[in-house]
Design a protein around this motif. Structure first.
Motif, PDB file in Angstrom:
ATOM      1  N   UNK A 279      -1.529  54.177 -70.443  1.00  0.00           N
ATOM      2  CA  UNK A 279      -1.051  53.515 -71.653  1.00  0.00           C
ATOM      3  C   UNK A 279       0.439  53.794 -71.838  1.00  0.00           C
ATOM      4  N   UNK A 280       1.200  52.737 -72.108  1.00  0.00           N
ATOM      5  CA  UNK A 280       2.621  52.933 -72.375  1.00  0.00           C
ATOM      6  C   UNK A 280       3.016  52.045 -73.536  1.00  0.00           C
ATOM      7  N   UNK A 281       4.259  52.197 -73.997  1.00  0.00           N
ATOM      8  CA  UNK A 281       4.682  51.386 -75.147  1.00  0.00           C
ATOM      9  C   UNK A 281       6.183  51.214 -75.136  1.00  0.00           C
ATOM     10  N   UNK A 282       6.675  50.314 -75.963  1.00  0.00           N
ATOM     11  CA  UNK A 282       8.114  50.135 -76.094  1.00  0.00           C
ATOM     12  C   UNK A 282       8.631  51.082 -77.175  1.00  0.00           C
ATOM     13  N   UNK A 283       9.936  51.172 -77.225  1.00  0.00           N
ATOM     14  CA  UNK A 283      10.611  52.149 -78.077  1.00  0.00           C
ATOM     15  C   UNK A 283      10.213  52.106 -79.563  1.00  0.00           C
ATOM     16  N   UNK A 284      10.119  50.917 -80.170  1.00  0.00           N
ATOM     17  CA  UNK A 284       9.810  50.889 -81.613  1.00  0.00           C
ATOM     18  C   UNK A 284       8.484  51.578 -81.944  1.00  0.00           C
TER      19      UNK A 284
END
Lengths: 251, 263
Positions: A235-240
């Motif tokens: 699982x990964x995500x963007x900065x916000x």
């Protein structure tokens, strides 16, 4: 002509991106590749050993100011080595990483030379380099051309190689150099901080399930997490998403 | 404590579908809203926090045309004492090297104890400007900082690294620090606050007053030039699955199995 690759390591271990850089460097076709290992006193040989057979030449620079990571010291050392060499490298390659974002622009300032960062594809073109970059938050690609140098700097986004790094086995000559790093740089490495025990390095994952602003609600992350688990993905995500504390920074 | 912060006015593309203009080099920007670069909002907030805790004077700088002044008004609204805008038509679309020359020129003979910049901008994302400026000024720099404390002529920072690691670094002042997002919570700026800031003066500088000749500009531009921009190739076979969540999940599963099965 030659290509210098700045090896990236942390806490005594070579980082995977270094092998990608060696592969990029060889593919440029701009002469033999030298890997440069900057380290604290006594740490260079072990690090160089992990590059054995992957570059024709490895150059170790040890200095107490290079203990841990010090981008200012590393840039000063590189500038000295380049000014001392009878034939300066055509290209200095590094990773577009936390380290590369520190030493590479500093070196560009010291040498007053062309530089490009966060490159996803790089090729020799005419007397210099052409680079492809991803701009406007990944919505557009841009192609840029670097000035001629004598030397130019490029940092490459980790994981941007299309294939696994493939390097023809070769004999590596290991040398050491003294870069006369100034004693007082005004910047000192203090310590590594492991902020999150057992943290994942998303740049090394084969499959990512990534969430961004569109996830809308913290609870919805569970859905993405379940999908990641079902796929054997990370699982990964963007900065916000990190900035509002819905997922840890490592993601 | 003399503090400087550099901010950039950039297009907000988070929600936009971008199109390449006919020249193949620029984005059709007519409809795009512009705002302060996200990283710079955190840098500005950090500058104000340092000023509030240690006292001193905060000067905000921006390289941009008149429309970009909105970001400088924001600086004044949250506590900057001075605002300086540098512009010359030759700086339109300029690369980080040319912009840095203008930034260096804007500082001139003034000596700042602490200079803050965003770690990168959301448009080009080079991340070059901060460290380049530090070298031009002959001061040490540290990039990608997500925690900092100014104390006793030094700044102790934590840099954010990959994979959940950080790195503590100590830098002597004067120094330049580039700021990562998330280091603080940028304060809310009311419309009224920005309106009030309209009464405060903004100093204007041009290429001559920052000491950049056309020749110098040409040299800096030569280092890195744009060939063109394009929309990335659409991934082959991109397909939107429609239906209820259960139906989409079933279709998704079927497709993954067919494609060679990661399950």
């Amino acid at each position: 002509m030659s290509v210098w690759v700045v090896a990236e390591h942390r806490n005594g271990a070579m980082r995977e991106v270094t092998y990608e850089l060696l592969s990029h460097g060889a593919a440029l076709g701009l002469g033999p590749v030298t890997a440069l290992v900057f380290s604290g006193p006594g740490d260079g040989s072990a690090l160089a050993a992990s590059l054995d057979g992957k570059a024709p030449r490895t150059l170790i620079v040890e200095d107490s100011s290079l203990l841990g990571f010090n981008g200012t010291a590393q840039a000063a050392a590189l500038a000295t080595l380049i000014s001392q060499s009878t034939e300066p490298p055509k290209v200095i390659l590094g990773a577009h990483s936390a380290a590369g974002m520190d030493w590479a622009p500093t070196l560009a300032g010291k040498l007053a030379c062309p530089a490009v960062t966060d490159v996803v594809a790089l090729a020799a073109e005419g007397a210099s380099l052409a680079a492809t970059r991803v701009v406007y938050g990944g919505k557009l690609n841009s192609k840029v051309k670097l000035g001629e140098g004598p030397s130019v700097i490029a940092t490459i986004r980790p994981g941007s190689l299309e294939e696994e790094p493939s390097l023809t086995p070769m004999t590596t000559t290991i040398e050491t150099a003294n870069a006369d790093i100034p004693a007082e740089l005004g910047k000192r490495f203090v310590a590594w901080v492991e902020e999150l025990a057992g943290a994942v390095d998303i740049s090394q994952a084969d499959i990512l399930v990534s969430v961004g602003r569109g996830i809308q609600d913290k609870e919805n992350i569970d859905v993405a997490e379940a999908l990641a688990e079902a796929l054997g993905a990370t699982l990964s995500c963007s900065r916000p998403v990190v900035d509002i504390n819905w997922l840890p920074k490592e993601r | 404590m003399k503090i400087a912060v550099f901010v950039k006015h950039v297009p907000d593309v988070a929600e936009a579908d971008l199109e390449v203009a006919a020249d193949g080099r620029t984005v059709k920007g007519g409809e795009l809203p512009f705002e302060m670069n996200e990283w710079d909002r955190f840098a500005l907030e950090e500058a104000v926090l340092v000023k509030d805790s240690l006292g001193g004077e905060l000067t905000s700088f921006l390289i941009g045309d008149e429309a970009a002044e909105e970001s400088l008004r924001r600086c004044l609204a949250v506590g900057a004492d001075r605002a300086v805008r540098v512009w010359d038509d030759g700086l339109a679309g300029a690369n980080p090297f040319a912009l840095t020359a203008a930034m260096r020129g804007a500082i001139g003979e003034d000596e700042y104890d602490l200079i803050l910049c965003g770690a990168q901008s959301s448009d080009d994302g080079y991340g070059l400007g901060g460290p380049l400026l530090a070298e031009a000024l002959g001061v040490p720099s540290v990039a990608l900082v997500n925690k900092m404390k100014v104390e006793g002529g030094k700044v102790l920072v934590t840099r954010e690294l990959e994979g959940g690691w950080g790195e503590e670094v100590e830098v002597d002042l004067p120094a330049l620090v580039t700021i990562q997002t998330g280091i603080n919570e940028p304060r809310y700026v009311s419309i009224l606050g920005i309106k009030k800031a309209r009464k405060k003066p903004i100093d204007l500088m041009d290429a001559v007053s920052v000491g950049i000749t056309a020749e110098r500009l040409a040299t800096e531009k030569e280092k890195l030039s744009l060939v063109g921009i394009e929309t990335p190739a659409v991934g082959e076979g991109a397909e939107i699955l429609e239906g209820s969540p259960e139906e989409v999940a079933a279709k998704c599963l079927a497709l993954l199995k067919e494609a060679g099965g990661v399950l």
